[in-house]
Design a protein around this motif. Sequence first.
Motif, PDB file in Angstrom:
ATOM      1  N   SER A 120       0.823  -0.804   0.380  1.00 42.42           N
ATOM      2  CA  SER A 120       0.284   0.197   0.182  1.00 42.42           C
ATOM      3  C   SER A 120       1.195   1.668   0.389  1.00 42.42           C
ATOM      4  O   SER A 120       1.800   0.807   0.922  1.00 42.42           O
ATOM      5  CB  SER A 120      -1.339  -0.414   1.307  1.00 42.42           C
ATOM      6  N   SER A 122      -0.543   4.207   0.597  1.00 42.21           N
ATOM      7  CA  SER A 122      -0.099   5.130   2.279  1.00 42.21           C
ATOM      8  C   SER A 122       0.379   4.762   3.097  1.00 42.21           C
ATOM      9  O   SER A 122       0.754   5.217   4.246  1.00 42.21           O
ATOM     10  CB  SER A 122      -1.415   4.850   2.306  1.00 42.21           C
ATOM     11  N   SER A 123       0.978   3.344   3.523  1.00 44.23           N
ATOM     12  CA  SER A 123       1.561   3.252   4.936  1.00 44.23           C
ATOM     13  C   SER A 123       3.203   2.986   4.054  1.00 44.23           C
ATOM     14  O   SER A 123       3.641   2.856   3.528  1.00 44.23           O
ATOM     15  CB  SER A 123       1.708   1.111   4.604  1.00 44.23           C
ATOM     16  N   GLN A 124       4.147   3.524   5.467  1.00 45.63           N
ATOM     17  CA  GLN A 124       5.278   3.133   5.391  1.00 45.63           C
ATOM     18  C   GLN A 124       6.122   1.977   4.660  1.00 45.63           C
ATOM     19  O   GLN A 124       5.925   0.884   4.929  1.00 45.63           O
ATOM     20  CB  GLN A 124       6.348   3.774   6.245  1.00 45.63           C
TER      21      GLN A 124
END
Length: 250
Positions: A120, A122-124
């Motif tokens: 994703s 949106s995640s680190q």
Amino acid sequence: MLRVYHLIIGAILLVLIPVGARFLFPNLFFHQGTPSNTVPTPTKTATPSKQSSVNQTNVWQKLLGSTSAPNNWQVIPCAGEAALLCVSSQGKALGTVEVVIYTLKDNPNFQKHLTEVGISQSSQADLQNPQFQSKLTKALQAWVADSYSRFTKDHQTKYANNSAFSTYPPQQVNVGKLPGIRYGFVKLKPDGGIQEQYISYVTSDGNQLYVITTSFNSSLSKGKFDNLANLAIFQPYLSAIAENLNLPTR
């Protein structure tokens, strides 16, 4: 009589010593001109310092770690260019290597493959996680497969069956500390021999896609060698350079 005998021995030694030295230490007598097709022992050279004439905006200045090159060859970021690595020998330009960096929004195809493997945006990105690296490798493999499909389609449209075209089996490699893929393709002349050749490396840090490319006899204006033998000599050194890149960037 003794002095004449000594002179004779001295003359013999003057002839035999250079011959013996040439046999025992051949490297001392080897003319180090432009390398032949045989790959010489790599010579480690440091990345150019900030005092050099290299354009500091060249992205290779940041990416390049230790470099490896044949004897008498130089590999440095090109002056006045933003994304080219210059390869030369004794002041003569031999070829260039180009790096293209895409953000994910500029490469929706790769972004799609990341989503397909469960990464994703949106995640680190956890770059040191083996599970993340495995997923990233699958996304890169899918992106290369798409590239091969596009190359093949373009070739068939342009050349039909007038020339042989073949892709190289993708190889998993390390590009810096990131998982990457080495790939490429070759077009053969109708009467045999290589007409065109492309060699590329691709990797990603989860935010950007890095594509490193060089070629022979291509229609590209950048990232190419004019001499196939020089490209063949440079290939293993390019692999070493890719493995030592400063990726991920700090």
